[in-house]
Design a protein around this motif. Sequence first.
Motif, PDB file in Angstrom:
ATOM      1  N   ASP A 258       0.871  -1.175   0.000  1.00 57.05           N
ATOM      2  CA  ASP A 258       0.000   0.000   0.000  1.00 57.05           C
ATOM      3  C   ASP A 258       0.908   1.225   0.000  1.00 57.05           C
ATOM      4  O   ASP A 258       1.522   1.555   1.023  1.00 57.05           O
ATOM      5  N   GLN A 260       0.163   4.368  -0.232  1.00 58.27           N
ATOM      6  CA  GLN A 260      -0.344   5.493   0.539  1.00 58.27           C
ATOM      7  C   GLN A 260      -0.091   5.308   2.031  1.00 58.27           C
ATOM      8  O   GLN A 260       0.388   6.202   2.717  1.00 58.27           O
ATOM      9  N   LEU A 261      -0.431   4.125   2.540  1.00 59.54           N
ATOM     10  CA  LEU A 261      -0.219   3.855   3.961  1.00 59.54           C
ATOM     11  C   LEU A 261       1.226   3.482   4.260  1.00 59.54           C
ATOM     12  O   LEU A 261       1.619   3.392   5.420  1.00 59.54           O
ATOM     13  N   ARG A 263       2.854   0.586   3.717  1.00 61.17           N
ATOM     14  CA  ARG A 263       2.905  -0.714   4.373  1.00 61.17           C
ATOM     15  C   ARG A 263       3.048  -1.806   3.305  1.00 61.17           C
ATOM     16  O   ARG A 263       2.452  -1.727   2.238  1.00 61.17           O
ATOM     17  N   TYR A 305      -5.678  -6.819  -2.943  1.00 66.03           N
ATOM     18  CA  TYR A 305      -5.812  -5.591  -2.167  1.00 66.03           C
ATOM     19  C   TYR A 305      -6.754  -4.590  -2.819  1.00 66.03           C
ATOM     20  O   TYR A 305      -6.663  -4.304  -4.021  1.00 66.03           O
ATOM     21  N   ALA A 307      -7.095  -0.971  -2.459  1.00 64.11           N
ATOM     22  CA  ALA A 307      -6.374   0.170  -1.881  1.00 64.11           C
ATOM     23  C   ALA A 307      -7.327   1.269  -1.446  1.00 64.11           C
ATOM     24  O   ALA A 307      -7.138   1.891  -0.389  1.00 64.11           O
ATOM     25  N   ASN A 308      -8.365   1.545  -2.239  1.00 64.84           N
ATOM     26  CA  ASN A 308      -9.306   2.607  -1.885  1.00 64.84           C
ATOM     27  C   ASN A 308     -10.080   2.268  -0.616  1.00 64.84           C
ATOM     28  O   ASN A 308     -10.322   3.127   0.225  1.00 64.84           O
ATOM     29  N   GLN A 310      -9.005   0.188   1.623  1.00 65.98           N
ATOM     30  CA  GLN A 310      -8.030  -0.214   2.643  1.00 65.98           C
ATOM     31  C   GLN A 310      -8.405  -1.568   3.247  1.00 65.98           C
ATOM     32  O   GLN A 310      -8.413  -1.769   4.459  1.00 65.98           O
ATOM     33  N   ARG A 311      -8.697  -2.497   2.335  1.00 64.63           N
ATOM     34  CA  ARG A 311      -9.045  -3.857   2.728  1.00 64.63           C
ATOM     35  C   ARG A 311      -8.152  -4.840   1.968  1.00 64.63           C
ATOM     36  O   ARG A 311      -8.023  -4.778   0.750  1.00 64.63           O
ATOM     37  N   ASP A 326      -8.213  -5.089   7.781  1.00 58.09           N
ATOM     38  CA  ASP A 326      -8.213  -3.623   7.766  1.00 58.09           C
ATOM     39  C   ASP A 326      -6.753  -3.182   7.788  1.00 58.09           C
ATOM     40  O   ASP A 326      -6.062  -3.339   8.798  1.00 58.09           O
ATOM     41  N   THR A 327      -6.268  -2.633   6.666  1.00 61.36           N
ATOM     42  CA  THR A 327      -4.843  -2.294   6.581  1.00 61.36           C
ATOM     43  C   THR A 327      -4.500  -0.984   7.268  1.00 61.36           C
ATOM     44  O   THR A 327      -3.322  -0.701   7.494  1.00 61.36           O
ATOM     45  N   LYS A 328      -5.492  -0.176   7.600  1.00 62.87           N
ATOM     46  CA  LYS A 328      -5.221   1.052   8.346  1.00 62.87           C
ATOM     47  C   LYS A 328      -5.090   0.737   9.830  1.00 62.87           C
ATOM     48  O   LYS A 328      -4.162   1.215  10.495  1.00 62.87           O
TER      49      LYS A 328
END
Length: 462
Positions: A258, A260-261, A263, A305, A307-308, A310-311, A326-328
């Motif tokens: 990801d 953005q995050l 990770r 994934y 990405a939008n 975040q799953r 939950d990737t966040k």
Amino acid sequence: MQINIITKTKTWQRIGLSAAALAISSIAWANAGTFTAPDADFNAMLSVSGVVHAGDTAEVMGRGFKAGQQIQLVQNGTVLSGKTPLVANDKGEIRAQIHIPKEAVTGLHPVVVQVSNPTAATVFELKVSPKLDLTGEQLFDVQQATIAPGLYQVAYSAKNNALFVTSSVGRPPVKVSQISKVDPESLKVIQQVTPAADPHRAEQVMAVYGVAVDDNANTVWVTNTRAGTVAVYDQKDLKLIKQFAHNSAPHGRDVVVDSQLQRAFVSSPTSNKLYVFDSKKLEPLAPIEIPSTTRQDFAAMSLSYDANGQRLYTVSRSTNELAIIDTKELKTIKTLALPGIKNASGVAVAADQKRVFVTGQSSDNVVIIDVENEKIMHNVAVGAGALNVLWDQDTEQAYIANRAADTLTVINLNGDVLANLSIGSLPNHLSTDGEGNVFLVNKARGQNDESGDQLSRLHFKK
């Protein structure tokens, strides 16, 4: 299905399933006696060679018997191995040819192995696979190229319009492994690098298997499965940026990033955890535990994934479940059972349509799941050894790599089969550029396999 190769000897007995055999009772065993001395250390194994369809003759092979043991194979009360029991040769091996009726139902059929002299018993599963006709070739332009031996996975970089392909040959010590940067239009290799030597095993390199790109950081992430870790390379010149320590991701299989995050997530079929890395600082983080609804541990295989949203989605080959991460928050949200799936292997999310596709490598199918309502909408037979699946949003189609059938099946959201293509030996992994081009790598059956170790580009003609 595992294939055991056994050296031929004169004592093998080959038999067919005849009408007379069908009438034999499973307990009719002349002079066998009852409650005789058992085989205290029985450890025989049986398997079937290749893919079996209804109407075929299945070749059953066994090893680990004691020389002279007598064996009968029984399915649903019917003796498959004839009036005369099979007899293990001096190497403890048997082989038998069994006719599969044309009306046989596809699926895993339990076969009881009854053994005497001394007595024992076990059960093995004989799989009858679906056989789909080849169709839909006219829908695709297909281009293929030989890249390297031992192809494993492929990832597409939109930033650099490049493919990154991993390859590794054989079992440890693995000495041949490469990361290849490939032009997605010509399929020509732009650059190749060999991973450095494994510091814990001098005769082995840090062989690469799973692959993902981080276009924000302009990096390529790979899993070093044999060493239980991951590494990061520069997309521009394939220079090694970071090699993580051994066992930081035990038996790491797939990797997704990801951007953005910041990770990176790595699956492990030998663990009930997802391994997490900070893709900016290049440091390991605490892993995410995946609970199972069964008594067994979750064993994560493929990753997909959204990405939008975040799953992150993954499946377990041991428990046949789908997990949603939950990737966040870095936690498992839910684990869902997958009835109808055996040896769950591949997963792909169609985020806009709120659907998830899961393949069963032993059930030869793909199920389409409504993840909001936690409901299986369609169960589609696609071919032997359905290993991996890719959703392409541009064409709104799912592409399934059927490893044992040597085919690529294309279906839509309703589970309709749009195409079933012969694509080379052992299709293994897929990627997409999001513009109607799907890339597939397949492996080889031996050194002289002309259809193996190829990179394919399939362009859908809209």
